[in-house]
Design a protein around this motif. Sequence first.
Motif, PDB file in Angstrom:
ATOM      1  N   ASN A   5       7.023  55.906 -43.820  1.00 24.34           N
ATOM      2  CA  ASN A   5       7.648  57.548 -44.072  1.00 24.34           C
ATOM      3  C   ASN A   5       7.313  58.868 -43.579  1.00 24.34           C
ATOM      4  N   LEU A   6       8.543  58.407 -41.646  1.00 21.31           N
ATOM      5  CA  LEU A   6       8.088  59.285 -41.211  1.00 21.31           C
ATOM      6  C   LEU A   6      10.113  59.492 -40.372  1.00 21.31           C
ATOM      7  N   GLY A   7      10.725  60.184 -40.964  1.00 28.36           N
ATOM      8  CA  GLY A   7      12.220  60.472 -40.875  1.00 28.36           C
ATOM      9  C   GLY A   7      12.474  58.972 -41.511  1.00 28.36           C
ATOM     10  N   PRO A   8      13.135  59.222 -40.930  1.00 31.05           N
ATOM     11  CA  PRO A   8      14.691  58.298 -41.528  1.00 31.05           C
ATOM     12  C   PRO A   8      13.875  56.366 -42.062  1.00 31.05           C
ATOM     13  N   ILE A   9      12.189  56.845 -40.974  1.00 27.03           N
ATOM     14  CA  ILE A   9      11.480  55.342 -41.055  1.00 27.03           C
ATOM     15  C   ILE A   9      10.973  55.443 -41.722  1.00 27.03           C
ATOM     16  N   GLY A  24      18.749  49.890 -30.922  1.00 24.66           N
ATOM     17  CA  GLY A  24      19.192  49.770 -32.632  1.00 24.66           C
ATOM     18  C   GLY A  24      20.037  51.438 -32.824  1.00 24.66           C
ATOM     19  N   ASN A  25      20.924  50.921 -33.680  1.00 20.58           N
ATOM     20  CA  ASN A  25      21.890  52.416 -34.549  1.00 20.58           C
ATOM     21  C   ASN A  25      21.448  54.041 -34.556  1.00 20.58           C
ATOM     22  N   ASN A  26      22.316  54.212 -34.140  1.00 20.36           N
ATOM     23  CA  ASN A  26      21.643  56.590 -34.143  1.00 20.36           C
ATOM     24  C   ASN A  26      21.543  56.596 -35.711  1.00 20.36           C
ATOM     25  N   GLY A  27      20.487  57.159 -35.605  1.00 18.45           N
ATOM     26  CA  GLY A  27      19.972  58.015 -36.496  1.00 18.45           C
ATOM     27  C   GLY A  27      18.830  56.793 -37.275  1.00 18.45           C
TER      28      GLY A  27
END
Length: 64
Positions: A5-9, A24-27
């Motif tokens: 649960n850290l940003g998009p992760i 990996g992909n952007n964002g």
Amino acid sequence: MIIKNLGPINNAEIKVSPLTIFFGNNGTGKTLAQYSFYSFLDWVESNYKQLTIITEEELISMIV
């Protein structure tokens, strides 16, 4: 290293080695994971430095 649960992760387990490459992909959280890992290592290094034990003779020679 486990990130949750850290940003998009949402949930990630990263096995680090002397050379770890994030791709990996952007964002997707690559930079955030890198910053988190660096910050953790910096915190550990600044809070848990190895103690140096000196003998009584070395201590006396430093005082004199």
